[in-house]
Design a protein around this motif. Structure first.
Motif, PDB file in Angstrom:
ATOM      1  N   VAL A 170     143.289  63.040   9.987  1.00 28.22           N
ATOM      2  CA  VAL A 170     143.863  61.988  10.931  1.00 28.22           C
ATOM      3  C   VAL A 170     142.570  61.076  11.541  1.00 28.22           C
ATOM      4  O   VAL A 170     142.742  59.916  11.767  1.00 28.22           O
ATOM      5  N   GLU A 171     141.588  61.931  11.998  1.00 23.22           N
ATOM      6  CA  GLU A 171     140.354  61.176  12.538  1.00 23.22           C
ATOM      7  C   GLU A 171     139.813  60.215  11.414  1.00 23.22           C
ATOM      8  O   GLU A 171     139.341  59.118  12.098  1.00 23.22           O
ATOM      9  N   VAL A 172     139.817  60.610  10.162  1.00 27.74           N
ATOM     10  CA  VAL A 172     139.056  59.852   9.221  1.00 27.74           C
ATOM     11  C   VAL A 172     140.107  58.501   9.001  1.00 27.74           C
ATOM     12  O   VAL A 172     139.629  57.578   8.807  1.00 27.74           O
ATOM     13  N   LEU A 173     141.262  58.757   9.149  1.00 28.36           N
ATOM     14  CA  LEU A 173     142.139  57.834   8.687  1.00 28.36           C
ATOM     15  C   LEU A 173     142.407  56.669   9.944  1.00 28.36           C
ATOM     16  O   LEU A 173     142.267  55.393   9.750  1.00 28.36           O
ATOM     17  N   GLU A 174     142.057  57.180  11.001  1.00 27.93           N
ATOM     18  CA  GLU A 174     142.030  56.333  12.513  1.00 27.93           C
ATOM     19  C   GLU A 174     140.549  55.355  12.311  1.00 27.93           C
ATOM     20  O   GLU A 174     140.773  54.291  12.610  1.00 27.93           O
ATOM     21  N   LYS A 175     139.727  56.276  12.041  1.00 26.46           N
ATOM     22  CA  LYS A 175     138.250  55.411  11.728  1.00 26.46           C
ATOM     23  C   LYS A 175     138.230  54.399  10.541  1.00 26.46           C
ATOM     24  O   LYS A 175     137.778  52.972  10.694  1.00 26.46           O
ATOM     25  N   TYR A 176     138.979  54.864   9.563  1.00 23.33           N
ATOM     26  CA  TYR A 176     139.395  53.775   8.463  1.00 23.33           C
ATOM     27  C   TYR A 176     139.804  52.605   8.928  1.00 23.33           C
ATOM     28  O   TYR A 176     139.593  51.456   8.631  1.00 23.33           O
ATOM     29  N   GLU A 177     141.037  52.625   9.632  1.00 26.35           N
ATOM     30  CA  GLU A 177     141.857  51.813   9.947  1.00 26.35           C
ATOM     31  C   GLU A 177     141.003  50.986  11.207  1.00 26.35           C
ATOM     32  O   GLU A 177     141.075  49.357  11.202  1.00 26.35           O
ATOM     33  N   GLU A 178     140.389  51.500  11.985  1.00 23.35           N
ATOM     34  CA  GLU A 178     139.335  50.657  12.920  1.00 23.35           C
ATOM     35  C   GLU A 178     138.534  49.855  12.337  1.00 23.35           C
ATOM     36  O   GLU A 178     138.222  48.716  12.519  1.00 23.35           O
ATOM     37  N   LEU A 179     137.648  50.438  11.096  1.00 22.49           N
ATOM     38  CA  LEU A 179     136.698  49.735  10.403  1.00 22.49           C
ATOM     39  C   LEU A 179     137.276  48.386   9.496  1.00 22.49           C
ATOM     40  O   LEU A 179     136.964  47.555   9.682  1.00 22.49           O
TER      41      LEU A 179
END
Length: 62
Positions: free
Chosen positions: A4-13
């Motif tokens: 979930v953290e990786v997915l959130e960071k990916y979406e932010e990027l």
């Protein structure tokens, strides 16, 4: 890192990347407009300078 953290960071990027691409496009447009304006100004200056020399000859008074 959790998924979930990786997915959130990916979406932010992805969002940041989209904003940066829009900024780049805007800046390119501004540069193109300024180049066009500068080109027009230079052409006008060249025409003005050309008009100043029309009619001058070796026999013209100083």
């Amino acid at each position: 890192m959790k998924y979930v953290e990786v997915l959130e960071k990916y979406e932010e990027l992805l969002s940041e990347n989209k904003k940066l691409k829009a900024t780049i496009a805007e800046l390119k447009s501004t540069i193109a407009e300024e180049s066009t304006v500068n080109g027009i100004v230079k052409e006008a200056e060249n025409l003005t300078n050309a008009e100043d020399t029309i009619g001058l000859t070796k026999k013209s008074s100083t």
